[in-house]
Write an enzyme that holds these catalytic residues in place. Structure first.
Site, PDB file in Angstrom:
ATOM      1  CE  LYS A  74       6.110 -21.011 -64.971  1.00  0.00           C
ATOM      2  NZ  LYS A  74       6.017 -21.690 -66.594  1.00  0.00           N
ATOM      3  CD  GLN A 100       7.441 -22.858 -69.633  1.00  0.00           C
ATOM      4  OE1 GLN A 100       6.942 -22.923 -68.515  1.00  0.00           O
ATOM      5  NE2 GLN A 100       7.563 -22.423 -70.366  1.00  0.00           N
ATOM      6  CG  ASP A 142       0.183 -21.294 -68.214  1.00  0.00           C
ATOM      7  OD1 ASP A 142       0.680 -20.057 -67.111  1.00  0.00           O
ATOM      8  OD2 ASP A 142       0.817 -21.858 -69.159  1.00  0.00           O
TER       9      ASP A 142
END
Ligand code: NDP
Length: 301
Positions: free
Chosen positions: A54, A98, A121
């Protein structure tokens, strides 16, 4: 029939190229540089690898990029304090924690602590609500189903799926359910299947669009697929591959690819399909957040 292979690697590169050029234009026109932050708690090797990828992609896109690596025993309160700091940081347009986080941290609390307008997200209840009520212009949508929709649109050559039957196998909050809502928003007639569904093969055979998000290696067989259907395989499963040598593994999807490719009209491979799209769509969502702040229309993909 031999299916057209839907190339996720090429599509992801294409999305990233669009993000990069739109970022250059946004910076030149408004002085706003998209900013992304990723928080990782603990040392899980797979999560560390996702986070590295990422960060690398964000830099390639021309974003400001920050990675916070916290030790596995970080108290929940410290993580929530960092989230609060990023919520207030005007140079960060999107960030995520994460997952999974260590057991002593409540992941639900963490997800709801992220400002919905920076929740790239798409897991916060506010973004779930925006998706379910069809407010896609304001929502952040989970990246894997969002990327799956890009592949689907490219394969079918149409954004409007009116008249098509879609079956999504899997009802998780991060893939199955958001995928079903995206298909519904595109006017498909959608059925969600799961482990309690009766006659799954028969149901799948009704699908013009079949999405597999199950986590069971090669579960979907050729005789489950309607001839000519578009098959999107979200599954990523590591299975033993003795043919590659002792103790070796390979990655396969939830669809028995070789046999289904003989029946489907188009199909995503694993690897090289949906998996490549997830990080690309994270960059697209971060750019969209910065564009919203600047009052500029984000690109479509
Ligand atoms: P979950 O385990 O959260 O959900 C799996 C779903 O499949 C559940 O709804 C479950 O039903 C259903 N299911 C399980 N077994 C069966 C069965 N025999 N018949 C019908 N349905 C079944 O998985 P995720 O949604 O998180 O992930 C699905 C797959 O996608 C995994 O392989 C994962 O690795 C992959 N993935 C890939 C990503 C990418 O970047 N490409 C990102 C995220 C996931 P029930 O609810 O009844 O238990």
């Amino acid at each position: 029939m031999t299916a057209k292979v839907i190339d996720g690697t090429a599509a992801a590169e294409n999305v990233l190229a669009t993000v990069k050029s739109a970022t250059q234009k946004l910076v030149a026109d408004t002085g706003i540089q998209p900013g992304i932050a990723v928080i990782i708690v603990g040392e899980d090797p797979a999560s560390q690898s996702y986070v590295r990828s990422k960060g690398k992609r964000a830099e390639e896109c021309g974003f400001k990029s920050e990675t916070y690596r916290l030790p596995a025993d970080t108290p929940e309160a410290d993580l929530l304090a960092l989230i609060d700091k990023l919520n207030k940081d005007d140079s960060i347009h999107g960030f995520l924690v994460q997952l999974p986080v260590p057991d002593h941290i409540d992941d639900g609390k963490v997800i709801q602590a992220v400002d919905p307008d920076k929740d790239v997200d798409g897991f916060n209840f506010v973004n779930v609500g925006r998706l379910v009520t069809g407010q896609l212009g304001e929502a952040f949508v989970p990246c894997t189903p969002n990327g799956s929709m890009v592949l689907l649109r490219r394969a079918l050559g149409a954004a409007d799926l009116s008249g098509l039957n879609a079956v999504v196998v899997g009802r998780s909050n991060i893939v199955g359910k958001p995928m079903a809502h995206l298909l519904l928003a595109a006017n498909a007639t959608v059925t969600i299947a799961h482990s309690r569904t009766k006659d799954l093969p028969g149901l799948c055979r009704t699908a013009d669009i079949l999405v597999a998000a199950v986590g069971r290696p090669e579960m979907i067989k050729a005789d489950w697929v309607k001839p000519g259907a578009c098959v999107i395989d979200v599954g990523i499963n590591r299975v033993p591959a003795p043919e590659k040598g002792e103790g070796k593994y390979k990655v396969v999807g939830d669809v028995a690819y070789d046999e289904c490719a003989e029946v489907a009209g188009s199909i995503t491979p694993v690897p090289g399909g949906v998996g490549k799209m997830t990080v690309a769509m994270l960059m697209a969502s971060t750019l969209a957040s910065a564009c919203r702040k600047a009052g500029v229309e984000p690109p479509s993909y």
